[in-house]
Design a protein around this motif. Sequence first.
Motif, PDB file in Angstrom:
ATOM      1  N   VAL A  14      -4.989   3.724  -1.012  1.00 12.57           N
ATOM      2  CA  VAL A  14      -4.534   5.118  -0.924  1.00 12.57           C
ATOM      3  C   VAL A  14      -3.056   5.213  -0.553  1.00 12.57           C
ATOM      4  CG1 VAL A  14      -6.783   6.166  -0.532  1.00 12.57           C
ATOM      5  CG2 VAL A  14      -5.440   5.371   1.427  1.00 12.57           C
ATOM      6  N   CYS A  15      -2.391   4.074  -0.404  1.00 15.68           N
ATOM      7  CA  CYS A  15      -0.920   4.109  -0.267  1.00 15.68           C
ATOM      8  C   CYS A  15      -0.264   4.232  -1.636  1.00 15.68           C
ATOM      9  CB  CYS A  15      -0.411   2.834   0.400  1.00 15.68           C
ATOM     10  SG  CYS A  15      -0.905   2.665   2.122  1.00 15.68           S
ATOM     11  N   ASP A  16      -1.040   4.020  -2.708  1.00 16.39           N
ATOM     12  CA  ASP A  16      -0.499   4.064  -4.072  1.00 16.39           C
ATOM     13  C   ASP A  16      -0.464   5.515  -4.554  1.00 16.39           C
ATOM     14  OD1 ASP A  16      -0.831   2.004  -6.974  1.00 16.39           O
ATOM     15  OD2 ASP A  16      -0.304   4.134  -6.924  1.00 16.39           O
ATOM     16  N   ALA A  17       0.717   6.112  -4.540  1.00 15.49           N
ATOM     17  CA  ALA A  17       0.868   7.549  -4.826  1.00 15.49           C
ATOM     18  C   ALA A  17       0.385   7.901  -6.237  1.00 15.49           C
ATOM     19  CB  ALA A  17       2.309   7.965  -4.636  1.00 15.49           C
ATOM     20  N   LYS A  18       0.664   7.011  -7.198  1.00 16.11           N
ATOM     21  CA  LYS A  18       0.277   7.306  -8.590  1.00 16.11           C
ATOM     22  C   LYS A  18      -1.254   7.350  -8.718  1.00 16.11           C
ATOM     23  CE  LYS A  18       3.376   5.524 -11.433  1.00 16.11           C
ATOM     24  NZ  LYS A  18       3.857   4.171 -11.680  1.00 16.11           N
ATOM     25  N   LEU A  19      -1.913   6.355  -8.177  1.00 13.53           N
ATOM     26  CA  LEU A  19      -3.386   6.303  -8.296  1.00 13.53           C
ATOM     27  C   LEU A  19      -4.028   7.441  -7.505  1.00 13.53           C
ATOM     28  CD1 LEU A  19      -4.011   2.440  -8.014  1.00 13.53           C
ATOM     29  CD2 LEU A  19      -4.004   3.879 -10.074  1.00 13.53           C
ATOM     30  N   GLY A  27      -2.351   2.010  18.297  1.00 13.90           N
ATOM     31  CA  GLY A  27      -2.454   3.330  18.931  1.00 13.90           C
ATOM     32  C   GLY A  27      -1.296   4.222  18.520  1.00 13.90           C
ATOM     33  N   TRP A  28      -0.093   3.625  18.442  1.00 14.17           N
ATOM     34  CA  TRP A  28       1.065   4.426  18.019  1.00 14.17           C
ATOM     35  C   TRP A  28       0.896   4.945  16.594  1.00 14.17           C
ATOM     36  CZ3 TRP A  28       4.178   6.883  20.923  1.00 14.17           C
ATOM     37  CH2 TRP A  28       4.573   6.381  22.184  1.00 14.17           C
ATOM     38  N   THR A  29       0.288   4.168  15.714  1.00 15.42           N
ATOM     39  CA  THR A  29       0.108   4.681  14.329  1.00 15.42           C
ATOM     40  C   THR A  29      -0.850   5.866  14.336  1.00 15.42           C
ATOM     41  OG1 THR A  29      -1.761   3.244  13.686  1.00 15.42           O
ATOM     42  CG2 THR A  29       0.475   2.401  13.321  1.00 15.42           C
ATOM     43  N   SER A  82      -0.318   5.584   4.121  1.00 22.29           N
ATOM     44  CA  SER A  82      -1.569   6.130   3.554  1.00 22.29           C
ATOM     45  C   SER A  82      -1.674   7.624   3.883  1.00 22.29           C
ATOM     46  CB  SER A  82      -2.777   5.367   4.095  1.00 22.29           C
ATOM     47  OG  SER A  82      -2.824   5.445   5.514  1.00 22.29           O
ATOM     48  N   THR A  83      -1.334   7.979   5.108  1.00 30.50           N
ATOM     49  CA  THR A  83      -1.446   9.396   5.520  1.00 30.50           C
ATOM     50  C   THR A  83      -0.430  10.257   4.775  1.00 30.50           C
ATOM     51  OG1 THR A  83      -2.187   8.669   7.699  1.00 30.50           O
ATOM     52  CG2 THR A  83      -1.419  10.951   7.526  1.00 30.50           C
ATOM     53  N   LEU A  84       0.791   9.776   4.665  1.00 29.92           N
ATOM     54  CA  LEU A  84       1.833  10.541   3.957  1.00 29.92           C
ATOM     55  C   LEU A  84       1.455  10.701   2.476  1.00 29.92           C
ATOM     56  CD1 LEU A  84       4.907   8.894   5.656  1.00 29.92           C
ATOM     57  CD2 LEU A  84       4.307  11.337   5.766  1.00 29.92           C
ATOM     58  N   TYR A 136       2.352  -0.206  10.742  1.00 28.19           N
ATOM     59  CA  TYR A 136       3.120   1.037  10.535  1.00 28.19           C
ATOM     60  C   TYR A 136       3.202   1.372   9.048  1.00 28.19           C
ATOM     61  CZ  TYR A 136       4.438   1.167  15.435  1.00 28.19           C
ATOM     62  OH  TYR A 136       4.398   1.247  16.798  1.00 28.19           O
ATOM     63  N   ARG A 137       3.463   0.363   8.231  1.00 30.06           N
ATOM     64  CA  ARG A 137       3.593   0.586   6.790  1.00 30.06           C
ATOM     65  C   ARG A 137       2.285   1.154   6.243  1.00 30.06           C
ATOM     66  NH1 ARG A 137       6.981   1.944   3.373  1.00 30.06           N
ATOM     67  NH2 ARG A 137       8.456   0.301   3.925  1.00 30.06           N
ATOM     68  N   ASN A 138       1.182   0.460   6.501  1.00 21.32           N
ATOM     69  CA  ASN A 138      -0.100   0.849   5.893  1.00 21.32           C
ATOM     70  C   ASN A 138      -0.642   2.160   6.473  1.00 21.32           C
ATOM     71  OD1 ASN A 138      -2.602   0.053   4.255  1.00 21.32           O
ATOM     72  ND2 ASN A 138      -3.483   0.345   6.290  1.00 21.32           N
TER      73      ASN A 138
END
Length: 337
Positions: A59-64, A149-151, A103-105, A97-99
Amino acid sequence: MKILLTGGAGFIGSHTAVELLKNNHEVIIADNFSNASQAVIGRIEKISGQKVKVYNIDVCDAKLCSRMFESEGFDAVIHFAGYKAVGESCVKPEMYYRNNLDSTLTIIEAMEKYGVNNIVFSSSATVYGIPEKVPITEDMPTGCTNPYGWTKYMNERILTDTAAANKNLSVVLLRYFNPIGAHESGLIGEAPNGIPNNLMPYIAQVAIGKREKLSVFGNDYPTHDGTGVRDYIHVVDLARGHVDAINYASSHKGTEIINLGTGVGYSVLDIVKSFERVNGIKIPYVIAERRPGDIAQCYADPSKAEKLLGWKAEKNIDDMCRDTWNWQKNNPNGYEE
Ligand code: WQD
């Protein structure tokens, strides 16, 4: 409603899928199966007697994601997808942080593009850090103590600020305490990869003979028996909370933070003794050093969930121990056939 469950093949996601289907919702799962087995889907279908459509995507893949939103027309999203191991997050913070943020954004951008206005987010009591007092209420200060926790906290901020800017958006942030147990069928449950980080799956693997003994991480905490106290909540109660939360989100606007816990704290040794009593199995253990980052006590004041959602945990610690063992003894190797 037609609801997207990101990470829906995971421990909490799969149990939530079953409860949503039981409540006549349509469930679509998006999961890259990096931390879940494909076998879970068949188990969900067997329990519910209904088919579940699955997108095997990141779900990090914006196109899919965009393609999936365009073809499905969701009414709501429950966002579970994310890495969740506290220890691993300290070793690989950038991966977390990346994942967990990407994914949320990606999800909220797709929601805005396709006019989906309701989201429930899988947050965690870990955002409270070392609580100044217990029981914990939602208005108490946060204080994350690890990148995981920070994520969770940062995702809460992302969603809160997006809802402030987009008046159509409804956000419910669910702060889970300690989910354990399994569906009564024994068909779905917690199946950690490798050595379990968490207490109950570790106890279950000792019981099944996969682990020799439990290490109790410290018995010198300021608690009734010196071992760590947590608010253990049955995963099916937690799943029911998501059904109530998505119903709430669909009839409200803005952002609500809600604790999902029982309001009762149990120590490590309380859990060991309950598991032994309920299942008639001895759990050998040794007292070991405290685990870095652990806190003495953490349990919820769940009154806001009852007031706002009409939700209350119904299952007790005996149910949690019984259902955990029922899952583990029927699936000694988790979902591996
Ligand atoms: C519970 C108690 C340990 C293992 C974590 C995450 C939290 C959430 C739930 C994702 C503590 C003790 C444990 C063992 C032990 N996960 N313990 N021996 O740490 O409260 O919470 O999982 O959202 O974010 O932080 O759960 O089950 O790891 O530990 O003595 O082998 O059991 O010290 O007191 P925790 P846990």
